[in-house]
Design a protein around this motif. Structure first.
Motif, mmCIF file in Angstrom:
data_model
loop_
_atom_site.group_PDB
_atom_site.id
_atom_site.type_symbol
_atom_site.label_atom_id
_atom_site.label_comp_id
_atom_site.label_asym_id
_atom_site.label_seq_id
_atom_site.Cartn_x
_atom_site.Cartn_y
_atom_site.Cartn_z
ATOM 1 N N THR A 52 0.841 -1.195 0.000
ATOM 2 C CA THR A 52 0.000 0.000 0.000
ATOM 3 C C THR A 52 0.878 1.248 0.000
ATOM 4 O O THR A 52 2.025 1.223 0.448
ATOM 5 N N ALA A 76 2.492 3.641 8.983
ATOM 6 C CA ALA A 76 2.764 2.316 8.421
ATOM 7 C C ALA A 76 2.194 2.184 7.019
ATOM 8 O O ALA A 76 1.324 2.952 6.600
ATOM 9 N N GLU A 77 2.742 1.213 6.297
ATOM 10 C CA GLU A 77 2.170 0.719 5.049
ATOM 11 C C GLU A 77 2.084 -0.798 5.181
ATOM 12 O O GLU A 77 2.772 -1.401 6.016
ATOM 13 N N LEU A 78 1.259 -1.422 4.365
ATOM 14 C CA LEU A 78 1.016 -2.862 4.437
ATOM 15 C C LEU A 78 1.650 -3.570 3.250
ATOM 16 O O LEU A 78 1.626 -3.052 2.127
ATOM 17 N N LEU A 80 1.820 -7.471 1.360
ATOM 18 C CA LEU A 80 1.324 -8.848 1.265
ATOM 19 C C LEU A 80 2.133 -9.584 0.203
ATOM 20 O O LEU A 80 2.291 -9.078 -0.912
ATOM 21 N N LEU A 96 -7.033 -4.692 0.258
ATOM 22 C CA LEU A 96 -5.826 -4.106 0.857
ATOM 23 C C LEU A 96 -5.997 -2.607 1.073
ATOM 24 O O LEU A 96 -5.597 -2.071 2.112
ATOM 25 N N LEU A 99 -8.117 -1.991 4.092
ATOM 26 C CA LEU A 99 -7.355 -2.151 5.335
ATOM 27 C C LEU A 99 -6.448 -0.942 5.575
ATOM 28 O O LEU A 99 -6.321 -0.460 6.700
ATOM 29 N N ALA A 100 -5.819 -0.440 4.500
ATOM 30 C CA ALA A 100 -4.909 0.699 4.638
ATOM 31 C C ALA A 100 -5.657 1.982 4.996
ATOM 32 O O ALA A 100 -5.090 2.877 5.621
ATOM 33 N N VAL A 110 -3.102 0.247 13.479
ATOM 34 C CA VAL A 110 -2.678 -1.065 12.994
ATOM 35 C C VAL A 110 -1.265 -1.334 13.510
ATOM 36 O O VAL A 110 -0.343 -0.547 13.263
ATOM 37 N N VAL A 133 -1.216 -9.170 11.272
ATOM 38 C CA VAL A 133 -0.167 -8.177 11.047
ATOM 39 C C VAL A 133 1.108 -8.683 11.725
ATOM 40 O O VAL A 133 1.124 -8.910 12.938
ATOM 41 N N LEU A 155 4.506 -3.167 7.339
ATOM 42 C CA LEU A 155 3.969 -4.297 8.090
ATOM 43 C C LEU A 155 3.572 -5.440 7.162
ATOM 44 O O LEU A 155 2.673 -5.273 6.326
ATOM 45 N N LEU A 157 1.639 -8.710 5.998
ATOM 46 C CA LEU A 157 0.330 -9.288 6.293
ATOM 47 C C LEU A 157 0.367 -10.785 6.008
ATOM 48 O O LEU A 157 0.811 -11.204 4.935
#
Length: 198
Positions: A52, A76-78, A80, A96, A99-100, A110, A133, A155, A157
């Motif tokens: 993200t 943060a960024e996510l 996967l 995604l 969630l972001a 998060v 996470v 982070l 996932l």
């Protein structure tokens, strides 16, 4: 403070290479969230990563706080990672982005150990409806920002089946991760079954 995002994208490119696709999603009352797709190189050529971009533009605020601090707070960024070609994982872009956007839309923070539920399959036919996470720092290093800004953490996932998510609520994130490790679970397999939970 929007100048955080070019730095974040540069860090993602340094760690993961050039993105081969990107999509943007905008939610009412929230900033635009982009999701970038990276195809692994070398040994990890069969891994596709989705990251993200936009979640870190603002710090996450404690939902109990009376007033959100516009400068201080975790960012943060996510990320996967899944094996390519085994499922239609590109459809994960919208979940995604949802969630972001959740820190802005729902006021959640998060953090590692948290469960995030998307309310449906992560992609069509996916056995996963939520993610765990994980701890940052392995794949993409934290991005330090000028004081007083907190660093941006990337982070990972880890997709969870509904049974795993229910088990994690009772026993905790650490116990679930140990169970995955004990059973040699391939957490990047988009079609994997739930780990034995007996």
């Amino acid at each position: 403070m929007a100048d955080v995002l070019p730095l974040v994208e540069a860090r993602l490119r340094t760690a993961l290479g050039e993105p081969d696709a990107r999509a943007a999603v905008t939610f009412l009352g929230a900033d635009r969230i982009e999701v970038l797709r990276f195809h692994g190189a070398g040994q990890e050529g069969d891994v596709v990563r989705y990251a993200t971009l936009g979640m870190s533009a603002q710090p996450m605020a404690d939902p109990a706080a009376m007033l959100a601090d516009p400068v201080r707070g975790p960012r943060a960024e996510l990320v996967l990672s899944v094996r390519a070609g085994r499922a239609d994982t590109d459809k994960v872009l919208r979940p995604l982005a949802v969630l972001a956007a959740s820190p802005q839309v729902e006021g959640v923070v998060v953090a590692p150990g948290a469960s995030l539920d998307v309310g449906g399959p992560l992609w069509p036919g996916a056995p996963f409806t939520s993610v765990l996470v994980a701890e940052p720092g392995g794949l993409v290093e934290d991005l330090e920002l000028d004081a007083p800004l907190d660093p941006v953490r990337f982070l990972p996932l880890l997709p969870m089946t509904p049974n795993e998510a229910a088990w994690k609520r009772v026993h905790g994130a650490q116990a679930l991760q140990e169970r995955w490790l004990t059973h040699g679970t391939d957490l990047r397999d988009p079609a994997r079954r739930s780990v034995p939970l007996e």
